[in-house]
Design an enzyme around this catalytic site. Structure first.
Site, mmCIF file in Angstrom:
data_model
loop_
_atom_site.group_PDB
_atom_site.id
_atom_site.type_symbol
_atom_site.label_atom_id
_atom_site.label_comp_id
_atom_site.label_asym_id
_atom_site.label_seq_id
_atom_site.Cartn_x
_atom_site.Cartn_y
_atom_site.Cartn_z
ATOM 1 N N GLN A 171 0.809 -1.191 0.063
ATOM 2 C CA GLN A 171 0.024 0.064 0.073
ATOM 3 C C GLN A 171 0.888 1.152 -0.095
ATOM 4 O OE1 GLN A 171 -3.229 1.062 -0.159
ATOM 5 N NE2 GLN A 171 -2.602 2.981 0.166
ATOM 6 N N PRO A 308 -6.810 -3.000 5.193
ATOM 7 C CA PRO A 308 -7.453 -1.826 6.072
ATOM 8 C C PRO A 308 -8.115 -0.992 5.390
ATOM 9 C CG PRO A 308 -5.157 -1.586 5.689
ATOM 10 C CD PRO A 308 -5.426 -2.898 5.124
ATOM 11 N N GLY A 310 -10.754 0.534 2.183
ATOM 12 C CA GLY A 310 -11.983 0.285 1.359
ATOM 13 C C GLY A 310 -11.428 -0.236 0.037
ATOM 14 N N GLY A 311 -10.632 0.620 -0.498
ATOM 15 C CA GLY A 311 -10.092 0.416 -1.869
ATOM 16 C C GLY A 311 -8.806 1.508 -2.219
ATOM 17 N N MET A 312 -8.370 0.968 -3.119
ATOM 18 C CA MET A 312 -6.828 1.622 -3.710
ATOM 19 C C MET A 312 -6.868 1.665 -5.006
ATOM 20 S SD MET A 312 -4.454 3.622 -2.708
ATOM 21 C CE MET A 312 -3.390 4.276 -4.031
ATOM 22 N N GLU A 313 -6.727 2.865 -5.425
ATOM 23 C CA GLU A 313 -6.868 3.070 -6.943
ATOM 24 C C GLU A 313 -5.367 2.505 -7.773
ATOM 25 O OE1 GLU A 313 -6.767 5.365 -4.810
ATOM 26 O OE2 GLU A 313 -5.765 6.883 -5.355
ATOM 27 N N GLU A 338 -13.046 3.843 -7.215
ATOM 28 C CA GLU A 338 -11.444 3.516 -7.643
ATOM 29 C C GLU A 338 -11.418 3.748 -9.140
ATOM 30 O OE1 GLU A 338 -9.811 3.865 -5.055
ATOM 31 O OE2 GLU A 338 -11.296 3.133 -3.466
HETATM 32 N N1 BES Z 1 -6.792 6.608 -2.432
HETATM 33 C C1 BES Z 1 -7.991 6.353 -1.523
HETATM 34 C C2 BES Z 1 -7.319 5.535 -0.396
HETATM 35 C C3 BES Z 1 -6.125 6.109 0.605
HETATM 36 C C4 BES Z 1 -6.429 7.541 0.808
HETATM 37 C C5 BES Z 1 -4.878 5.428 0.923
HETATM 38 C C6 BES Z 1 -5.277 7.886 1.490
HETATM 39 C C7 BES Z 1 -4.166 5.907 1.754
HETATM 40 C C8 BES Z 1 -4.155 7.200 2.036
HETATM 41 C C9 BES Z 1 -8.909 5.450 -1.853
HETATM 42 O O1 BES Z 1 -9.234 5.928 -3.258
HETATM 43 C C10 BES Z 1 -10.256 5.509 -0.972
HETATM 44 O O2 BES Z 1 -10.697 6.938 -0.897
HETATM 45 N N2 BES Z 1 -10.818 4.531 -0.459
HETATM 46 C C11 BES Z 1 -11.900 4.698 0.297
HETATM 47 C C12 BES Z 1 -13.307 4.053 -0.234
HETATM 48 C C13 BES Z 1 -14.000 5.095 -1.231
HETATM 49 C C14 BES Z 1 -15.185 4.228 -1.669
HETATM 50 C C15 BES Z 1 -14.313 6.223 -0.204
HETATM 51 C C16 BES Z 1 -11.650 3.938 1.615
HETATM 52 O O3 BES Z 1 -10.688 3.115 1.784
HETATM 53 O O4 BES Z 1 -12.338 3.852 2.423
HETATM 54 ZN ZN ZN Z 2 -10.245 7.832 -3.372
#
Ligand code: BES
Ligand code: ZN
Length: 646
Positions: A171, A308, A310-313, A338
């Protein structure tokens, strides 16, 4: 102790490298004729990245080639990183980012040692790794990751869905990739990359780029019992280095459409493929709004339950939590989100973490546009209304509308960008774009946003350049419109400006009425819960009074089978309500939820709720946490450890 040993190791390694005379270039190498081509946007006043040691105007990395072997026993990944470098004439060194890497040697392409030093480590940023270039434009670093590489999660078989094989995933966002890749770890310094990853023969590697060897090829793996396989990947578009991502495990694949597919552990694959079957349509919808999808394939990797987030792009390969698999496709907005990052975030990228909203706010807006295309306005309005509620509560949590933490453009100098856990970048950012859309009309706004992506592809972006683009291409000198939009106020001032587009207030009119009636009567019979979508159920559960007597909770649980719901968002809302009321019958469901997934967004508030019910909840929290902790990712357990102590 480890730090001291490490320092000795580093000193010893340094003294082995012959000190090179500090000359601009060796005779056999072509002298550089120009300064490195940093993106012009990096000259903007707000483009200095305080979270990297790199000095890209002197020398910058343009390409990273990794040749790495995974060591599951030692929980390390190691090998070589070969970096292509562009340097200004006379540049003597390049500065890379390093967090706990164990460096063995640095050489030029011909294998000639280069002098290098590791500067003073900063607890948040890590240390600068200074390499004397001695004219080299390609350098090779032999290294392995440190013992606690923040980007890497090594799962033992018990932490996976299949329980048989170990699993590794990385990550990178925001500043974690420097713990396994020695490069300039700044989102404004885009790099192409390639990788060869050697893994035990029973496992498969996937990465956020084109898969050159989807099934791997035999590799020399003398140290691996049962042999080794190598997987090769390539990303030929320049990306921000936080987007380099790797996962290794017992991973299967199922195709969804010509450009889309699912990677997951075999135990999860069929359910994941069914759940996210609309991915192909989502790509088409996004393209019709914002122009071509420029990354080739769009695949989704569903991670083991301890993921940990929801998602990672990650480009070409979104990483997703299995908690989005509800069994009824209700939580697919996560995929829309994502995927949306393929434009906002991956194509046009925040140059610094101060402008995180340019990634997440724009993406949250696009997410709702994709959702509207696929599932209609009514369903999307409900999700926007939920987002509005989150905006209000996050605004409060951040210290109210006067708090500087509620600005879109932040000043995170000296702070860990990953600790600024606030949804405001998402919700306020999306509200800003909806406000502009509402003011100029959808057609005009869509044309502008599409042109924004077409105008800055594969480029970093800052708030000032974003606003300049809006003024040049949308406002076009219309003074009345400029006044109406309040652009600077939105970006640089705290709180929510008065011109904010109103939320879809009617979205939950019926649900709110039902919640009021239920509050009065205490009977669940008249609540049409079964007919409702997940967002209506969520709104209802969050809308009933926080303190409820036991018979009312009994009635709710019995009527709606809340403890059995497979929708993680609804279950989470129910458990929060139940545990806050010391409702014993919900404890087994809470225990199951907290020990079967490790998504911090769910885990943290539930432990908080238990701890707030001190005499009743603390022993329950302690008992469950003892069981759950070994299954959590450090991102999650680190947060809960702090709470349990406090
Ligand atoms: N890029 C983020 C995850 C992230 C943000 C990882 C900051 C590390 C630091 C991802 O696109 C995101 O926003 N994920 C959300 C889910 C989304 C549906 C809002 C999450 O993980 O909750
Ligand atoms: Zn995001």
């Amino acid at each position: 102790m480890r730090r001291i040993l490490m320092a000795l190791f580093v000193l010893a390694a340094c003294s082995k490298a012959p000190q090179q005379p500090a000359q601009p270039s060796a005779p056999e190498q072509k002298p550089a004729t120009a300064a490195p081509a940093v993106a012009p946007i990096l000259d903007a006043p707000d483009a200095t990245d305080e979270h990297s040691h790199a000095r890209p105007r002197e020398a910058r990395v343009t390409h990273v080639a990794l040749d790495l072997t995974t060591d599951f026993a030692a929980k390390r990944i190691g090998g070589t990183a070969t970096l292509d470098i562009e340097a200004a004439p006379g540049a003597k060194e390049i500065v890379l980012d390093d967090k706990g890497l164990e460096i063995r040697s640095v050489t030029d392409a011909a294998g000639k040692p280069l002098a290098w030093t590791i500067g003073k480590p900063d607890p948040i940023l890590g240390a600068p790794l200074n390499v004397a270039l001695n004219g080299a434009r390609k350098i090779r670093i032999a290294y392995r990751s440190g013992a606690d590489a923040g980007a890497l999660q090594w799962l033992n078989p018990a932490q996976t869905a299949g329980k048989k094989q170990p699993f590794l995933f990385s990550q990178g966002e925001s500043i974690l990739n420097r713990s396994w890749i020695p490069t300039q770890d700044s989102p404004g310094i885009r790099q192409t990359w390639e990788a060869r990853i050697v893994v035990p023969a029973a496992l498969k590697a996937v990465m956020s780029g084109d898969k050159l060897t989807p099934d791997g090829e035999a590799a020399d793996g003398k140290t691996m019992a049962g042999g080794a396989r190598a997987f090769r990947f390539r990303m030929d578009k320049p990306v921000a280095p936080y987007l380099i991502a790797l996962a290794v495990g017992d991973i299967g694949f199922k195709s969804l459409g010509p450009r889309t597919g699912i990677y997951a552990e075999p135990a999860t694959l069929a359910a994941a493929a069914w759940e996210f079957a609309d991915a192909e349509k989502m790509v088409a919808a996004a393209e019709s709004l914002y122009g071509p999808y420029r990354w080739g394939r769009y695949d989704i990797l569903v991670l083991p339950p301890s993921f940990p987030f929801g998602g990672m792009e990650n480009p070409t390969l979104t990483f997703a939590t299995p908690t989005a698999i509800a069994g009824d496709r209700s939580l697919v907005s996560l995929i829309a989100h994502e995927l949306a990052h393929s434009w906002s975030g991956n194509l046009v990228t925040n140059a610094t973490w101060n402008d995180f909203w340019l990634n997440e706010g724009v993406t949250t807006y696009i997410q709702s546009r994709i959702m509207e295309r696929l599932y209609g306005k009514a369903a999307t309005d409900r999700e926007i209304a939920l987002e509005w509620d989150d905006l209000q509560s996050d605004m409060k949590a951040a210290g109210g509308p006067a708090s500087p933490m509620t600005k879109l453009h932040l000043d995170l100098k000296g702070q860990d960008p990953d600790e600024i856990a606030t949804g405001l970048a998402y919700e306020k950012g999306a509200a800003f774009l909806r406000t502009i859309e509402g003011t100029v009309g959808r057609a005009r706004f869509d044309a502008w946003l599409r042109a924004y992506f077409d105008g800055h592809p594969f480029q970093p972006m800052t708030s000032s350049v974003f606003l300049a683009d809006l003024r040049t291409n949308l406002v076009r000198g219309d003074a009345a419109l400029e006044r109406k939009l309040m652009l600077d106020r939105w970006v640089y001032q705290p709180g929510i400006p008065p011109n904010v587009a109103p939320p879809p207030t009617q979205a939950f009119a019926a649900v709110d009425a039902a919640a009021r009636a239920f509050t009065k009567s205490g009977t669940a019979a008249a609540v049409p819960f079964a007919d409702w979508s997940w967002s209506e159920r969520l709104r209802f559960l969050n809308g009933v009074p926080r303190a409820l007597p036991r018979p009312t909770l009994d009635a709710l649980d019995r009527a709606f089978h809340l403890s059995q719901t497979r929708n993680s968002e609804v279950l989470f809302a129910w458990l929060k309500l139940a545990l806050a009321n010391r409702y014993d019958p919900a404890v087994p469901a809470a225990e199951h939820f907290l020990t079967s997934q490790g998504r911090r967004k769910f885990v943290q508030p539930l432990f908080e709720t238990l701890l707030a019910q001190d005499g009743w909840g603390r022993p329950i929290a302690q008992r469950i946490y003892a069981k759950a902790r070994p299954t959590y990712h450090p991102v999650t357990s680190g947060t809960i450890d702090k709470m349990m102590k406090g």
